[in-house]
Design an enzyme around this catalytic site. Structure first.
Site, mmCIF file in Angstrom:
data_model
loop_
_atom_site.group_PDB
_atom_site.id
_atom_site.type_symbol
_atom_site.label_atom_id
_atom_site.label_comp_id
_atom_site.label_asym_id
_atom_site.label_seq_id
_atom_site.Cartn_x
_atom_site.Cartn_y
_atom_site.Cartn_z
ATOM 1 N N ASP A 13 29.297 43.466 48.220
ATOM 2 C CA ASP A 13 30.152 44.658 48.168
ATOM 3 C C ASP A 13 29.199 45.842 48.180
ATOM 4 O OD1 ASP A 13 31.677 46.822 47.444
ATOM 5 O OD2 ASP A 13 32.755 45.809 45.817
ATOM 6 N N TYR A 230 28.165 44.378 33.591
ATOM 7 C CA TYR A 230 29.166 44.314 34.655
ATOM 8 C C TYR A 230 28.770 45.222 35.814
ATOM 9 C CZ TYR A 230 33.450 44.317 37.253
ATOM 10 O OH TYR A 230 34.373 44.174 38.256
ATOM 11 N N LYS A 233 32.675 42.049 40.668
ATOM 12 C CA LYS A 233 32.946 40.616 40.545
ATOM 13 C C LYS A 233 32.151 39.865 41.612
ATOM 14 C CE LYS A 233 34.818 37.878 37.788
ATOM 15 N NZ LYS A 233 34.351 37.891 36.402
HETATM 16 C C1 F6R Z 1 37.092 44.231 40.246
HETATM 17 C C2 F6R Z 1 36.804 45.621 40.522
HETATM 18 C C3 F6R Z 1 37.747 46.666 40.082
HETATM 19 C C4 F6R Z 1 37.081 47.664 39.141
HETATM 20 C C5 F6R Z 1 38.089 48.735 38.668
HETATM 21 C C6 F6R Z 1 37.451 49.797 37.799
HETATM 22 O O1 F6R Z 1 36.117 43.421 40.786
HETATM 23 O O2 F6R Z 1 35.775 45.893 41.107
HETATM 24 O O3 F6R Z 1 38.901 46.119 39.535
HETATM 25 O O4 F6R Z 1 36.531 46.997 38.043
HETATM 26 O O5 F6R Z 1 38.661 49.371 39.778
HETATM 27 O O6 F6R Z 1 36.376 50.364 38.475
HETATM 28 P P1 F6R Z 1 35.566 51.627 37.899
HETATM 29 O O7 F6R Z 1 35.083 51.232 36.527
HETATM 30 O O8 F6R Z 1 34.438 51.795 38.872
HETATM 31 O O9 F6R Z 1 36.507 52.775 37.882
HETATM 32 MG MG MG Z 2 34.287 46.097 44.665
HETATM 33 MG MG MG Z 3 35.027 42.302 45.961
#
Ligand code: F6R
Ligand code: MG
Ligand code: MG
Length: 385
Positions: A13, A230, A233
């Site tokens: 990603d 984190y 994913k």
């Molecule tokens: C799951 C994912 C999203 C983010 C969510 C919050 O893999 O990437 O669900 O975790 O959109 O993202 P932030 O913390 O960047 O606002």
């Molecule tokens: Mg992503």
């Molecule tokens: Mg992804």
């Protein structure tokens, strides 16, 4: 000696459109240019660039074997070039999965997910490439078990002499970095005892027992275990060989008609159904999900990819998608409650330590009428001696 062909699926990603919704076509173009040059230079033989949700997927064939420095460096450059475009366009989380700047010959451990297998091509070599978004590598445990060990899924295990001797599963403990090989059908209960904990035990490879021909390989990178925090994913990929002594394509796809629960979804911290979709639906919008999987079928001939066939783009999977929607509705109504929300040790986002710190002075001794005996998690997982 027969020429061997390697299939390499490398994904990352590197930034996406509308939050984590989907890959932008211009980043696909940027990566394709790098791969086209590598093809002209003879590093790879053929390629196909696509997306699974917000993950850029590089599917390549070549004759250089797995973990090849030149091939990995092509993939790394493709991600770098795509990241430049992602930054120019202000895409969300540009460069997210590229955890290091110093490329040292192999993308493994640097953020991208990698599934590679080297094979001697059969006269006709059908393969299926699965690409999932918003989940972890253990999401393939259940379908892989069903494909290669469950006679209620794979008729060939019972009625095709070439499959009847069973398959060997290499199961990886991603916490400890150790692996064990287990044989189906005889050790089926032991296999299930491990792989039912998919956050820790991940099926990495499957071999046909009599000749150890490889049947499947999964990317086992867990981003949070690489980075210690984190970052996004894992969104795993998997290559499966089909037909003529392996499960038929229909047997390989069949387990995905059941949208089983996987960990991931919103903020990598929720259980949700894995929805099988065609490429046109390879994007996520509801609560950043629900988790999805795309399946592309190819023939590999003389080192070249022929295809793809978009295998879940089929009304036969409509009902599975509908069931997945219903499961998504049902789970969402739990809001922040487990088992929709993951357990505290698995959540990718958490405020729990801060909440506990803030409340620590307010917790007082309570009379319960018994003294709790709490088992430590190592005991529960059989780690104690
Ligand atoms: C799951 C994912 C999203 C983010 C969510 C919050 O893999 O990437 O669900 O975790 O959109 O993202 P932030 O913390 O960047 O606002
Ligand atoms: Mg992503
Ligand atoms: Mg992804």
């Amino acid at each position: 000696m027969s020429v061997k062909t390697t299939i390499s699926v490398i994904k990352a990603d590197i930034g996406s459109l509308a939050g984590h919704h989907r890959v932008h076509p211009d980043t696909i173009l940027a990566a394709s240019r790098v791969l086209a040059e590598a093809k002209r230079n003879g590093i790879i033989k053929s390629f196909y660039v696509t997306n699974a949700g917000d993950d850029l997927q590089l599917i390549m064939t070549h004759h250089r074997g797995v973990d090849n420095q030149e091939v990995h460096s092509v993939a790394w450059n493709a991600f770098k070039e795509a990241t430049k475009v992602a930054k120019e366009l202000g895409l969300y989380a540009a460069g997210q999965d590229l955890l290091s700047d110093a490329f040292s010959g192999n993308v493994r451990g640097m953020g991208p997910g990698v599934a590679e297998m080297e094979i001697v091509e059969r006269p006709s070599e059908p393969i299926v490439i699965f690409m999932a978004d918003k989940t972890e590598p253990g999401a393939f445990n259940l379908p892989l078990f069903r494909i290669f060990a469950d006679p209620f899924n794979t008729a060939g295990l019972v009625i095709d002499p070439r499959l009847h001797n069973g398959f060997t599963f290499e199961v990886l403990d991603v916490y400890e970095g150790r692996a064990v090989e287990l044989n189906a059908p005889d050790e089926m209960y032991d296999i299930l005892a491990l792989i039912g904990t998919p956050g820790r035990y991940v099926i990495r490879r499957v071999y046909r027992r009599p000749d150890r021909e490889i049947g499947a390989v999964v990317s086992i990178e867990r981003l949070s275990l690489i980075a210690g925090r984190y970052v996004g994913k894992d969104d795993p990929v998997m290559i499966v060989r089909a037909q003529s002594g392996f499960p038929a394509v229909g047997e390989v796809l069949e387990p995905f008609s059941f949208p089983h629960l996987v960990a991931g979804w919103m903020r990598g911290s929720h259980h949700g159904p894995l929805m099988p979709v065609g490429l046109r639906d390879s994007k996520v919008s509801r609560f950043d999900g629900p988790p999805r999987v795309v399946a592309l079928g190819f023939q590999v001939k003389n080192g070249e990819l022929i295809g793809p066939a978009d295998l879940f783009d089929d009304p036969a999977f409509d009902e599975s998608r509908r069931v997945a929607q219903q499961i998504a509705d049902y789970l969402r109504r739990h809001g922040p409650f487990m088992p929709h929300r993951l357990g505290p040790e698995e959540m990718e986002y958490t405020t729990l330590p801060e909440v506990m710190k803030k409340l620590s002075s307010r917790f007082v001794q309570a009379e319960m009428g018994y003294k709790p005996v709490v088992k430590r998690s190592e005991e529960l997982s059989g780690e104690h001696d």
